[in-house]
Design a protein around this motif. Structure first.
Motif, PDB file in Angstrom:
ATOM      1  N   PHE A  91       0.789  -1.353  -0.115  1.00  0.00           N
ATOM      2  CA  PHE A  91      -0.088   0.008  -0.115  1.00  0.00           C
ATOM      3  C   PHE A  91       0.883   1.355  -0.030  1.00  0.00           C
ATOM      4  N   ASN A  92       0.776   2.146   1.087  1.00  0.00           N
ATOM      5  CA  ASN A  92       1.547   3.477   1.024  1.00  0.00           C
ATOM      6  C   ASN A  92       2.995   3.229   1.615  1.00  0.00           C
ATOM      7  N   TYR A  93       3.362   1.888   1.994  1.00  0.00           N
ATOM      8  CA  TYR A  93       4.432   1.849   2.824  1.00  0.00           C
ATOM      9  C   TYR A  93       5.805   1.234   1.687  1.00  0.00           C
ATOM     10  N   ILE A  94       6.786   1.885   1.600  1.00  0.00           N
ATOM     11  CA  ILE A  94       7.838   1.299   0.791  1.00  0.00           C
ATOM     12  C   ILE A  94       9.094   0.949   1.486  1.00  0.00           C
ATOM     13  N   VAL A  95       9.510  -0.118   1.581  1.00  0.00           N
ATOM     14  CA  VAL A  95      10.579  -0.735   2.262  1.00  0.00           C
ATOM     15  C   VAL A  95      11.711  -1.151   1.493  1.00  0.00           C
ATOM     16  N   TYR A  96      12.832  -0.711   2.390  1.00  0.00           N
ATOM     17  CA  TYR A  96      14.221  -1.007   1.449  1.00  0.00           C
ATOM     18  C   TYR A  96      15.389  -1.281   2.526  1.00  0.00           C
ATOM     19  N   ASN A  97      16.434  -1.632   2.086  1.00  0.00           N
ATOM     20  CA  ASN A  97      17.766  -1.728   2.743  1.00  0.00           C
ATOM     21  C   ASN A  97      18.951  -0.874   2.282  1.00  0.00           C
ATOM     22  N   SER A  98      18.928   0.603   2.692  1.00  0.00           N
ATOM     23  CA  SER A  98      20.029   1.213   1.898  1.00  0.00           C
ATOM     24  C   SER A  98      21.480   0.818   1.826  1.00  0.00           C
ATOM     25  N   ALA A  99      21.602  -0.257   2.929  1.00  0.00           N
ATOM     26  CA  ALA A  99      23.158  -0.421   3.113  1.00  0.00           C
ATOM     27  C   ALA A  99      23.382  -1.419   1.753  1.00  0.00           C
ATOM     28  N   GLN A 100      22.281  -1.899   1.096  1.00  0.00           N
ATOM     29  CA  GLN A 100      22.874  -2.884   0.116  1.00  0.00           C
ATOM     30  C   GLN A 100      22.698  -2.225  -1.429  1.00  0.00           C
ATOM     31  N   LEU A 101      22.387  -0.963  -1.517  1.00  0.00           N
ATOM     32  CA  LEU A 101      22.232  -0.275  -2.819  1.00  0.00           C
ATOM     33  C   LEU A 101      23.112   1.052  -2.665  1.00  0.00           C
ATOM     34  N   LYS A 102      23.417   1.270  -3.846  1.00  0.00           N
ATOM     35  CA  LYS A 102      24.010   2.791  -4.100  1.00  0.00           C
ATOM     36  C   LYS A 102      22.854   3.536  -4.036  1.00  0.00           C
ATOM     37  N   GLU A 154      22.175   6.003  -6.632  1.00  0.00           N
ATOM     38  CA  GLU A 154      21.428   5.970  -7.904  1.00  0.00           C
ATOM     39  C   GLU A 154      20.705   4.669  -7.980  1.00  0.00           C
ATOM     40  N   GLU A 155      21.082   3.727  -7.675  1.00  0.00           N
ATOM     41  CA  GLU A 155      19.994   2.429  -7.582  1.00  0.00           C
ATOM     42  C   GLU A 155      19.024   2.669  -6.766  1.00  0.00           C
ATOM     43  N   LEU A 156      19.019   3.109  -5.690  1.00  0.00           N
ATOM     44  CA  LEU A 156      18.004   3.444  -4.504  1.00  0.00           C
ATOM     45  C   LEU A 156      16.844   4.385  -5.074  1.00  0.00           C
ATOM     46  N   ALA A 157      17.396   5.327  -5.837  1.00  0.00           N
ATOM     47  CA  ALA A 157      16.282   6.335  -6.543  1.00  0.00           C
ATOM     48  C   ALA A 157      15.498   5.618  -7.371  1.00  0.00           C
ATOM     49  N   GLY A 158      15.984   4.804  -8.378  1.00  0.00           N
ATOM     50  CA  GLY A 158      15.337   4.122  -9.302  1.00  0.00           C
ATOM     51  C   GLY A 158      14.484   2.989  -8.751  1.00  0.00           C
ATOM     52  N   ILE A 159      14.681   2.352  -7.585  1.00  0.00           N
ATOM     53  CA  ILE A 159      13.821   1.521  -6.809  1.00  0.00           C
ATOM     54  C   ILE A 159      12.617   2.153  -6.105  1.00  0.00           C
ATOM     55  N   ILE A 160      12.940   3.168  -5.622  1.00  0.00           N
ATOM     56  CA  ILE A 160      11.882   4.021  -4.906  1.00  0.00           C
ATOM     57  C   ILE A 160      10.736   4.521  -5.935  1.00  0.00           C
ATOM     58  N   ILE A 161      11.320   5.013  -6.949  1.00  0.00           N
ATOM     59  CA  ILE A 161      10.306   5.346  -8.097  1.00  0.00           C
ATOM     60  C   ILE A 161       9.613   4.146  -8.712  1.00  0.00           C
ATOM     61  N   HIS A 162      10.149   3.290  -8.678  1.00  0.00           N
ATOM     62  CA  HIS A 162       9.469   1.978  -9.277  1.00  0.00           C
ATOM     63  C   HIS A 162       8.395   1.547  -8.234  1.00  0.00           C
ATOM     64  N   GLU A 163       8.778   1.394  -6.882  1.00  0.00           N
ATOM     65  CA  GLU A 163       8.016   1.115  -5.716  1.00  0.00           C
ATOM     66  C   GLU A 163       6.864   2.091  -5.513  1.00  0.00           C
ATOM     67  N   LYS A 164       7.035   3.329  -5.992  1.00  0.00           N
ATOM     68  CA  LYS A 164       6.083   4.274  -5.829  1.00  0.00           C
ATOM     69  C   LYS A 164       4.768   4.275  -7.052  1.00  0.00           C
ATOM     70  N   VAL A 165       5.348   3.726  -8.154  1.00  0.00           N
ATOM     71  CA  VAL A 165       4.156   3.431  -9.083  1.00  0.00           C
ATOM     72  C   VAL A 165       3.224   2.213  -8.560  1.00  0.00           C
ATOM     73  N   HIS A 166       3.871   1.233  -7.899  1.00  0.00           N
ATOM     74  CA  HIS A 166       3.192   0.060  -7.446  1.00  0.00           C
ATOM     75  C   HIS A 166       2.010   0.886  -6.235  1.00  0.00           C
ATOM     76  N   SER A 167       2.678   1.572  -5.308  1.00  0.00           N
ATOM     77  CA  SER A 167       1.888   2.146  -4.533  1.00  0.00           C
ATOM     78  C   SER A 167       0.891   3.233  -4.857  1.00  0.00           C
ATOM     79  N   SER A 168       1.141   4.069  -5.795  1.00  0.00           N
ATOM     80  CA  SER A 168      -0.011   4.858  -6.277  1.00  0.00           C
ATOM     81  C   SER A 168      -1.256   4.233  -6.913  1.00  0.00           C
ATOM     82  N   GLN A 200      17.957  -0.433 -15.884  1.00  0.00           N
ATOM     83  CA  GLN A 200      18.357  -1.763 -16.168  1.00  0.00           C
ATOM     84  C   GLN A 200      19.322  -2.425 -15.497  1.00  0.00           C
ATOM     85  N   LYS A 201      20.600  -1.605 -15.277  1.00  0.00           N
ATOM     86  CA  LYS A 201      21.587  -2.312 -14.561  1.00  0.00           C
ATOM     87  C   LYS A 201      21.256  -2.698 -13.280  1.00  0.00           C
ATOM     88  N   THR A 202      20.255  -1.879 -12.670  1.00  0.00           N
ATOM     89  CA  THR A 202      19.728  -2.243 -11.336  1.00  0.00           C
ATOM     90  C   THR A 202      18.764  -3.507 -11.365  1.00  0.00           C
TER      91      THR A 202
END
Length: 522
Positions: free
Chosen positions: A159-170, A172-186, A239-241
């Motif tokens: 739903f409106n929660y987006i969960v990630y582990n920043s320690a595993q991601l760069k 720029e990778e984290l930014a792409g993932i958050i955009i992706h998950e925001k589409v799911h959530s919205s 795509q590299k992410t």
């Protein structure tokens, strides 16, 4: 239970129809949002369509029926009837007490066990999400809630929660993932995942349902990927992410996970040219299959009788008479049995007195008293010679009271009331009830006559005449006849007497003319 199994089979079949239509026709198209609604519509259609039944009424000709006349039942027939009733009751009791495997119960038990296990798994998934969401700092980003948790092995949204582990991601990778998950959530993709999981619980036994849910999940990833690419400037970095982790980590069934298996398909869909709008016709391909399903399985045919096109011929009102026959060889046990039978059937009290037998154990004297609600009838025979056969006869009159009489023996089959008809040259029906009858010549039982032509002391219908030409008599075996008799849709064997079960009457007789009869019965 049987209806539930049929419902589950129909619903499973419809799920298969939608899954195959998606897999064969739509999976490679870029109509991701349309595919989302198609897949959801397939689940709800599979659940609802088996419940919709179209009732089709067909009109049929009424079944020809005839009305019988008085039937006389002898003591032997009554005893046999009572014994049959007792045997059926004992058989039913034995069958009820017998220990046997009820396979319906076994199937229900197995099904409910599966539902319970997968329901427990559903609850545990919720608890896992709650554990991850609790005890962490929540950062607000508009309507979204971002949680950076070391417990998250894979980025996901719920739903409106987006969960990630920043320690595993760069970064720029984290930014792409958050955009992706925001589409799911919205777009509320978590609702789709929950609906798919609930159908997996209900139809856990059907492997296609699990494949169907997987298709829903993959299509949602296509939607989120397409939405993320529209926002991000660097398509190659995104795509590299996707390629960074090619092995799918453990994930929760109710969440939208960024890292899915089949990463290659996601990248292929990202780079695929948009499908032509003309291909939208594929969504309609499932409609003929649904129409066939409705015609084959959801049309219930109800037969309704037409009003008779010809005049209904009513015979005299039918009655049933009980006649207990007593002769010189009747045993004491049979006398007791007859007392009980008449008590059960007509609530009449019968008393046998002064029963005297000769050395051959033949009855030479007897007194019979029958009492019933203010009336009492007595029949007495005394002497040294064996008694002549006689009957105790009881029937109800129009007011519902018993009529008790004593008569001479009538045998087992000699009491018959009948109505005779003749079909003339034009195929019309003629009632012959007012004519006289040549009994000595034809040797048949009608009215008050016996097989040997002698009159019997019976209250019966008027004598009838056997005419020349085509004719038939109800309830009689008269050899070859030209009239077909049908009772409750069953053709009676030509020339045989019509036999009715004890206590049953035929309500009415429907005579069909020659042309109509030939058209209907051949």
């Amino acid at each position: 239970m049987e209806n539930f199994i049929i419902y589950m089979a129909k619903a499973s079949g419809l799920i298969a129809v939608f899954y195959l239509a998606y897999h064969i026709l739509l999976k490679k198209e870029t109509f991701f949002n349309s595919n989302r609604w198609f897949l959801l519509a397939g689940l709800f259609t599979a659940a609802a369509l088996p419940l919709l039944v179209y009732t089709k009424t067909i009109w049929v000709d009424p079944v020809p029926m005839a009305e019988t006349a008085t039937r006389t039942v002898t003591l032997e027939q009554l005893i046999a009837y009572k014994q049959y009733q007792q045997q059926m009751a004992e058989k039913a009791a034995i069958e009820a007490a017998a220990i046997s495997i009820n396979w319906f119960d076994v199937i229900v038990g197995m099904y409910l066990t599966g539902v319970l296990l997968f329901s427990i798994r559903f609850v545990l998934d919720f608890l896992s999400i709650r554990r991850i969401l609790s005890g962490n700092i929540v950062m607000k980003d508009g309507r979204f809630r971002l949680i950076d948790s070391e417990k998250a092995r894979s980025p996901f949204s719920f739903f409106n929660y987006i969960v990630y582990n920043s320690a595993q991601l760069k970064q720029e990778e984290l930014a792409g993932i958050i955009i992706h998950e925001k589409v799911h959530s919205s777009q509320k993709h978590s609702i789709d995942m929950m609906i798919g999981q609930l159908f997996c619980i209900v139809f856990w036994f059907n492997p296609l349902v699990w494949m169907y849910k997987r298709s829903i999940s993959q299509n949602l990833e296509f939607i989120a990927d397409a939405g993320a690419i529209q926002v991000m400037e660097d398509k190659q970095a995104y795509q590299k992410t996707l390629l960074k982790i090619t092995v799918q980590p453990d994930c929760i069934n109710l969440t939208n996970n960024f890292y899915q298996s089949l990463i290659k398909k996601r990248i292929v869909m990202l780079n695929k040219q948009q499908s032509k709008k003309l291909n939208s016709w594929k969504y309609a391909a499932v409609l003929p299959l649904l129409a066939v399903f409705m015609l084959l399985f959801q049309v219930e045919t109800v037969a309704q009788e037409k009003q008779p096109a010809i005049e209904l011929i009513k015979l005299p009102e039918a009655k049933v008479k009980f006649a207990v026959q007593i002769d010189k060889n009747t045993q004491d046990s049979e006398l007791e049995e007859s007392k009980q039978l008449l008590k059960d059937e007509y609530n009449a009290d019968v008393k046998y007195e002064n029963v005297t037998r000769n050395p051959e154990k033949e009855i030479t004297a007897i007194k019979v008293t029958v009492k019933d609600k203010g009336q009492s009838q007595v029949y007495e025979v005394a002497g040294h010679q064996p008694i002549a056969p006689f009957t105790i006869e009881i029937e109800k009159n129009n007011s519902g009271r018993n009529v008790i009489t004593f008569g001479n023996s009538i045998g087992k089959d000699n009491f018959v009331r009948a109505q005779a008809f003749r079909i003339d040259a034009n195929g019309d029906l003629q009632d012959l009830a007012n004519d006289s009858m040549h009994v000595q010549k034809h040797k048949i039982i009608i009215g008050s006559y016996g097989m040997d032509g002698d009159k019997m002391p019976l209250r019966s219908s008027v004598p009838l005449k056997v005419p020349e030409g085509h004719w038939s008599v109800n309830s009689l075996k008269i050899g070859d006849t030209d009239m077909l008799i049908v009772i409750n849709g069953v053709k009676q064997k030509k020339g045989d007497a019509i036999k009715l079960p004890l206590g049953q009457e035929i309500a009415e007789l429907n005579m069909v003319k020659a042309k109509e009869a030939k058209k209907k019965y051949g």
